[in-house]
Design a protein around this motif. Structure first.
Motif, short mmCIF file in Angstrom:
data_model
loop_
_atom_site.label_atom_id
_atom_site.label_comp_id
_atom_site.label_asym_id
_atom_site.label_seq_id
_atom_site.Cartn_x
_atom_site.Cartn_y
_atom_site.Cartn_z
N GLY A 1 -16.79 34.74 35.26
CA GLY A 1 -16.17 35.36 36.43
C GLY A 1 -16.48 34.70 37.75
N ILE A 2 -16.52 33.36 37.76
CA ILE A 2 -16.80 32.63 38.99
C ILE A 2 -15.63 32.76 39.96
N GLY A 3 -15.93 33.06 41.22
CA GLY A 3 -14.88 33.13 42.22
C GLY A 3 -15.39 32.75 43.61
N PHE A 4 -14.66 31.90 44.28
CA PHE A 4 -14.96 31.54 45.67
C PHE A 4 -13.74 30.86 46.27
N SER A 5 -13.69 30.83 47.59
CA SER A 5 -12.62 30.15 48.31
C SER A 5 -13.23 29.17 49.30
N VAL A 6 -12.63 28.00 49.40
CA VAL A 6 -13.09 26.96 50.32
C VAL A 6 -11.94 26.66 51.28
N ALA A 7 -12.19 26.80 52.56
CA ALA A 7 -11.16 26.54 53.55
C ALA A 7 -10.83 25.05 53.62
N GLY B 1 -10.80 21.55 54.82
CA GLY B 1 -11.72 20.81 55.66
C GLY B 1 -13.15 21.29 55.62
N GLU B 2 -13.43 22.32 54.83
CA GLU B 2 -14.79 22.85 54.72
C GLU B 2 -15.58 22.09 53.65
N CYS B 3 -16.90 22.07 53.79
CA CYS B 3 -17.79 21.59 52.73
C CYS B 3 -18.51 22.81 52.17
N PHE B 4 -18.29 23.06 50.88
CA PHE B 4 -18.83 24.24 50.21
C PHE B 4 -19.80 23.78 49.14
N GLY B 5 -21.01 24.33 49.12
CA GLY B 5 -22.03 23.91 48.19
C GLY B 5 -22.22 24.87 47.03
N LEU B 6 -22.60 24.31 45.87
CA LEU B 6 -22.99 25.09 44.71
C LEU B 6 -24.43 24.72 44.37
N VAL B 7 -25.32 25.69 44.38
CA VAL B 7 -26.74 25.42 44.12
C VAL B 7 -27.24 26.34 43.01
N GLY B 8 -28.35 25.94 42.41
CA GLY B 8 -28.95 26.73 41.34
C GLY B 8 -29.75 25.80 40.45
N GLU B 9 -30.53 26.38 39.56
CA GLU B 9 -31.35 25.57 38.68
C GLU B 9 -30.50 24.85 37.65
N SER B 10 -31.09 23.87 36.96
CA SER B 10 -30.38 23.14 35.92
C SER B 10 -29.89 24.11 34.85
#
Length: 248
Positions: A21-27, A29-38
């Protein structure tokens, strides 16, 4: 410059959920990061957006268009990916000229020499590097070639999968500054995976914290400074990064 919208993205490996259920929106010209452990699913999200993985459920749109409805050439022209390993992403027996010429040939673009020279110049490499092979380049130079290859089709969206983690610390800042400058000049939309919150802080406007295939919290970059996260895992992740930075 196009927005990216991901809705209810899920994928399973047999009975094992990889993304849920992953969900996100990136405008645009935006830089959007995904972080988390391996193993949290960060790179898998990018591979789904790039259609390197196709057996997923949900919806991904680029510029309002469902990527599954995009013709292959249009999708490749809209979205390109820069991989983590500059040593493995370039063919060892192909010159830089050959590596950069292949997408031009496949997409039948005009003015091939002009495009080659522009791409190499944009990433800060001299034109005589066109006739070099990967083993004749440093790690940072190889990653610049990989970025040039992604730029050659003039995409609107760049997917960046740990683009500096395989590089020496002294070279990482150069590549990150290059990516920032390219975004400023060309208006790219970035979706960036990194385990290094200092990199995310340098590059991204917002970030999503992932754990076990789920997004637990989406934060503005400002939340990194004073650890403004609310979810316990997100707070723990940021605090560990801040302690690491204080210990340097």
């Amino acid at each position: 410059m196009k927005p990216v919208d991901v809705e209810d993205l899920s994928i399973r490996l047999g009975d094992v959920p990889i993304l849920s259920g992953i969900g996100f929106s990136v405008a645009a010209g935006e830089c959007f990061g995904l972080v988390g452990e391996s193993g949290s699913g960060k790179s898998t999200v990018l591979r789904c957006i790039a259609q390197l993985m196709v057996h997923w459920q949900g919806r991904i749109r680029i510029g309002g268009t469902d990527i599954r409805r995009m013709p292959l050439q249009e999708r490749c022209r809209s979205v390109q990916m820069v991989f983590q390993d500059p040593y493995g992403s370039l063919h060892p027996r192909q010159s830089v000229r050959t590596a950069l010429s292949e997408p031009i040939r496949i997409h039948r673009l005009d003015r091939p020499q002009e495009r080659l020279e522009r791409a190499l110049t944009e990433v800060g490499l001299p034109l005589h590097f066109l006739d070099r092979f990967p083993h004749q380049l440093s790690g940072g130079q190889r990653q610049r070639v990989a970025i040039a290859r992604a730029l050659i089709l003039e995409p609107a969206v760049l997917l960046l999968d740990e683009p500096t983690s395989a590089l020496d610390v002294s070279v990482q800042a150069e590549v990150l500054n290059l990516l920032s400058e390219l975004r400023r000049r060309r208006g790219f939309t970035y979706v960036m995976v990194s385990h290094d919150l200092a990199v995310i802080d340098h590059m991204c406007d917002r970030l999503a914290v992932m754990q076990a295939g789920r997004i637990v919290e989406i934060l503005d970059r400002a939340a990194l400074i004073g650890n403004g996260a609310r979810h316990p895992y997100a707070r723990q992740l940021i605090e560990a990064s801040l302690e690491h930075e204080r210990g340097r």
